[in-house]
Scaffold this motif. Structure first.
Motif, PDB file in Angstrom:
ATOM      1  N   GLN A 192       0.821  -1.219   0.000  1.00 31.26           N
ATOM      2  CA  GLN A 192       0.000   0.000   0.000  1.00 31.26           C
ATOM      3  C   GLN A 192       0.849   1.261   0.000  1.00 31.26           C
ATOM      4  N   THR A 193       1.841   1.301   0.882  1.00 30.92           N
ATOM      5  CA  THR A 193       2.692   2.499   0.965  1.00 30.92           C
ATOM      6  C   THR A 193       3.908   2.373   0.069  1.00 30.92           C
ATOM      7  N   ARG A 194       4.050   1.209  -0.563  1.00 31.49           N
ATOM      8  CA  ARG A 194       5.214   0.943  -1.439  1.00 31.49           C
ATOM      9  C   ARG A 194       6.512   1.270  -0.723  1.00 31.49           C
ATOM     10  N   SER A 195       6.591   0.768   0.480  1.00 30.11           N
ATOM     11  CA  SER A 195       7.798   1.024   1.262  1.00 30.11           C
ATOM     12  C   SER A 195       8.071  -0.190   2.135  1.00 30.11           C
ATOM     13  N   ARG A 196       9.260  -0.209   2.683  1.00 33.84           N
ATOM     14  CA  ARG A 196       9.588  -1.254   3.652  1.00 33.84           C
ATOM     15  C   ARG A 196       9.387  -0.667   5.037  1.00 33.84           C
ATOM     16  N   GLN A 197       8.619  -1.330   5.829  1.00 39.25           N
ATOM     17  CA  GLN A 197       8.234  -0.786   7.128  1.00 39.25           C
ATOM     18  C   GLN A 197       9.194  -1.278   8.201  1.00 39.25           C
ATOM     19  N   ILE A 198       9.836  -0.328   8.847  1.00 43.60           N
ATOM     20  CA  ILE A 198      10.785  -0.687   9.913  1.00 43.60           C
ATOM     21  C   ILE A 198      10.243  -0.106  11.216  1.00 43.60           C
ATOM     22  N   ARG A 199      10.174  -0.961  12.230  1.00 38.22           N
ATOM     23  CA  ARG A 199       9.755  -0.465  13.546  1.00 38.22           C
ATOM     24  C   ARG A 199      11.000  -0.027  14.318  1.00 38.22           C
ATOM     25  N   VAL A 200      11.021   1.229  14.721  1.00 38.35           N
ATOM     26  CA  VAL A 200      12.172   1.727  15.474  1.00 38.35           C
ATOM     27  C   VAL A 200      11.694   2.498  16.692  1.00 38.35           C
ATOM     28  N   SER A 201      12.512   2.436  17.732  1.00 34.48           N
ATOM     29  CA  SER A 201      12.180   3.243  18.903  1.00 34.48           C
ATOM     30  C   SER A 201      13.152   4.410  18.971  1.00 34.48           C
ATOM     31  N   VAL A 202      12.661   5.531  19.444  1.00 35.19           N
ATOM     32  CA  VAL A 202      13.496   6.721  19.602  1.00 35.19           C
ATOM     33  C   VAL A 202      14.650   6.404  20.541  1.00 35.19           C
ATOM     34  N   SER A 203      14.349   5.689  21.634  1.00 35.68           N
ATOM     35  CA  SER A 203      15.403   5.379  22.628  1.00 35.68           C
ATOM     36  C   SER A 203      16.503   4.534  22.017  1.00 35.68           C
TER      37      SER A 203
END
Lengths: 344, 385
Positions: A238-249
């Protein structure tokens, strides 16, 4: 030139200024702590080191200050420096810099000695050659008006980056005295520190204790941090992207370890940079540019919508930022603001 | 000299024979069989030396699980690759191959040889398939100096006379629109040292070298070569004649060079090195970067690095370019520091494959230099082993 183009160029210039300030500080630190062959015994340096003012401090007694650079040459001599690649054109805005120098021109506690004190130190305004002379004149005028406005060990050292056959940083004393004979001799005549040696000694220091321009942070994240964890990412059609979960910390901690405070000498007086707030701000900018999804709860976990960019990544972020800024100012009906200069 | 295969029936029979040979015993037994094998044109024994960050067998096993390859036997690491080529009329291509380690040569299990007996069209299909497994499978990319050094060692290692019969190279051309490179292919019959000297004198960039090995007794050489070998810069070798001679001399040498290089590049990403920077330098023999045109040219070249992203921090008069390798997320800061050094500062992730790829690109499209560590010691690859 359009307003957007002007802002775009200004944003890129801010990035260059920040990078050159970091490099100049590293080069100056190298001058203090190295004798040309090896590191001097008992020599250390820190960016933004937490120093404690004395009870006699005219501005802020018995408090904590964080000068841009603290460098100890030996157990009996060190320097405190405030670094400035550029200054506002308005001289009235230079008063805080003078006050800061006065605050640092003190028997500060926090050196790398047994009692954390040092017998001799100098307080240096490390300033780019383009503004050095003007700042010296300003300082002299202020001192004439009020002799107590300039501290007894305050001096001004100009720097420039020479771009000749061999690239180097050049430092020269333009005002005041240096209380170390070896350093005084070097700075009186002017001294070159080769860029090659600076990079070789500190290849991965990208930040100091001052918020970098957001374009610099966004580029660092996009070109280095996010790709390094891309293996964990899933592709979203849908977003034509690779989704990476990251935390600010987690990202803050890693950038500190690789490129910031943890990569330098660390003890209880060290400050942390880059700071979590700066990284969060950068993530929020990505949300603004539709390149990230903010947390849906109170966590600091973002989802980055990662895709590769064609063309220069830094320029791309500068354009994105300038477009948002112009749009904002058009909505408000006023000139866009440049990023703030001072941290204190 | 074995007669050429002329009919499709003969081709089918020969390929069935090859598949049976490759599956008849252990790796060592298969290699022994290949040493005895007479190979009729247009078939050749073709070898590709590859590297894997883990090791190649698990990678091929995963490809087998995904049904992209078929394992033919458990006795040896023999596989079958099948595909269809051609847009309008699809032609089926089948090629069986052996994945062999270099057990006797004390080369680590990161480096293996893919060995097939096949035609050029089959090999191209297999090579393409291997190429698409990057970065799980990494080619050994030889520099000019590595290729030349390796070739020079062949004489001493094999105690044969070595002659160059053909080579392909690139030459610089000064045209109206600037400097360009043209490809050349030359046929010759020169003694190896002399041929290499001529190539270096003409500043040609070698792409492949085709050599004959002549048995020698004292000062006297045989008139017929015992083996012929075409060595390419991407670690591929074509063998006619004695497989054992060519494999032990050439493939092993390529494997050794490749392993040394990739070992030198390994573990330099900041995360892997516990955030202790381990940068490298490319040192050029003559001052380069005091010419602003050279610096600008370098920045242009880096911005065109295939399958990458870039950001130019500084482009004039010195260069500082940040690159991301989109194959595996490795990143580098590349500095061109006058007068004659380039620094490669690895980012959070910097795999040995990515290092090899970017260094090879710089060597091929810019200039070759000597790689050392970028620190006070300046250790070379050879010195670090």
């Amino acid at each position: 030139m359009t307003e957007k183009n002007e802002l775009w160029k200004a944003l890129l210039n801010d990035v260059v200024d920040y990078e050159q300030t970091v490099a100049a500080m590293l080069a100056f630190a190298a001058l203090i702590i190295h004798d040309g062959d090896s590191r001097r015994a008992s020599a250390e340096f820190g960016f933004g080191r937490r120093m404690t003012t004395s009870s006699e401090n005219p501005i802020r007694p018995n408090s904590e200050v964080t000068p841009d650079l603290v460098a100890q040459k030996s157990t009996s001599y060190g320097i405190i420096a405030e670094a400035k690649k550029s200054l506002s054109r308005e001289e009235a805005q230079w008063i805080p810099h003078l006050e800061r120098l006065l605050k640092y021109d003190d028997n500060l506690i926090g050196w790398w000695t047994t009692l954390e004190t040092i017998s001799h130190s100098d307080t240096i305004m490390l300033i780019h050659q383009s503004r050095g002379r003007q700042f010296v004149h300003f300082l002299e005028r202020q001192k004439t008006k009020d002799p107590s406005s300039v501290g007894p060990t305050t001096s001004v050292v100009e720097f420039n980056q020479s771009e000749e056959t061999v690239n180097y940083f050049f430092f020269r004393l333009e005002y005041g005295r240096i209380n170390d004979s070896e350093l005084a001799e070097a700075l009186d005549a002017g001294i070159q520190i080769p860029l090659d040696k600076v990079i070789q000694s500190f290849p991965n220091i990208r930040f100091y204790d001052s918020q970098p321009p957001v374009v610099l942070l966004l580029t660092q994240l996009w070109i280095d941090y996010f790709p390094s964890i891309l293996a964990e990412a899933s592709y979203d059609e849908q977003t034509r992207s690779r989704q990476i979960r990251v935390s600010v910390s987690a990202s803050t901690k890693e950038l500190q370890s690789a490129y910031g405070s943890v990569a330098l000498f660390k003890d209880r007086r060290s400050v942390e940079f880059p700071r979590k707030g700066w990284i969060r701000e950068a993530f929020e900018r990505l949300v603004k540019h539709k390149l990230a999804i903010p947390p849906s709860d109170s966590s600091d976990n973002y989802v980055i919508l990662y895709r590769s960019f064609r063309g220069d990544v830094r320029e791309r972020f500068a354009r994105l930022e300038s477009a948002v800024s112009v749009e904002k100012s058009e909505q408000k009906g006023q000139m866009p603001l440049f990023p703030p200069e001072d941290k204190e | 000299m074995v007669g050429q295969i002329l009919s499709s029936r003969e081709e089918s029979e020969f390929e069935a024979y090859i598949q049976a040979l490759l599956t008849k015993g252990t790796d060592v037994q298969v290699l022994d069989s290949l040493a005895e094998l007479e190979v009729p044109p247009p078939y050749r024994v073709r070898v590709k030396v590859i590297y894997a960050p883990t090791s190649p067998p698990p990678v091929l096993d995963r490809l087998t699980e995904r049904q992209l390859l078929q394992r033919l036997t458990q006795k040896s690491a023999t596989y079958l690759y099948q595909t269809t080529v051609g847009h309008k009329v699809g032609r089926e291509i089948k090629v069986s191959f052996l994945l062999a380690p270099f057990v006797y040569e004390r080369i680590s299990n990161h480096v293996n040889a893919i060995i097939a007996v096949c035609k050029a069209t089959q090999w191209r299909a297999l090579r393409n398939f291997i190429k698409h497994q990057y970065p799980d499978l990494v080619p050994i990319l030889l520099s000019q100096s590595e290729l030349i050094r390796g070739a020079k060692m062949l004489k001493h290692m094999t105690e044969h006379d070595v002659h160059v019969k053909e080579f392909s190279a690139k030459e610089s051309l000064q045209g109206v629109s600037g400097k360009r490179r043209k490809s050349v292919r030359e046929w010759t019959d020169e003694e190896l040292d002399e041929a290499l000297l001529n190539i270096q004198d003409r500043h040609q960039l070698l792409m492949s070298l085709n050599v004959d090995f002549f048995p020698k007794v004292g000062e006297h050489s045989h008139i017929r070569p015992r083996a012929s070998c075409k060595i390419r810069k991407d670690g591929e070798i074509e063998i006619s004649g004695s497989f054992r001679l060519a494999f032990e001399a050439v493939a092993t040498q390529v494997a050794r060079v490749g392993e040394q290089k990739l070992r030198f590049f390994r573990g330099r990403g900041l995360r892997e090195s516990q955030y202790n920077p381990q940068p490298l330098a490319i040192n050029f023999p003559r001052p380069l970067f005091d010419d602003v045109r050279v610096v600008r040219n370098l920045v242009q070249l880096l911005s065109k690095y295939p399958h990458s992203m870039y950001a130019v921090s500084h482009g004039n008069p010195y260069a500082h370019v940040r690159l991301t390798d989109l194959f595996d997320g490795s990143s580098f800061d590349i500095w061109a520091i006058p007068p004659q050094r380039m620094a490669l500062i690895p980012g959070l992730k910097a795999t040995e494959a990515a290092f090899e790829r970017v260094v090879h690109y710089i060597f091929e499209s810019f200039r070759e230099g000597q790689i050392t560590t970028y620190d006070r010691e300046e250790r070379t690859m050879e010195g670090a082993s």
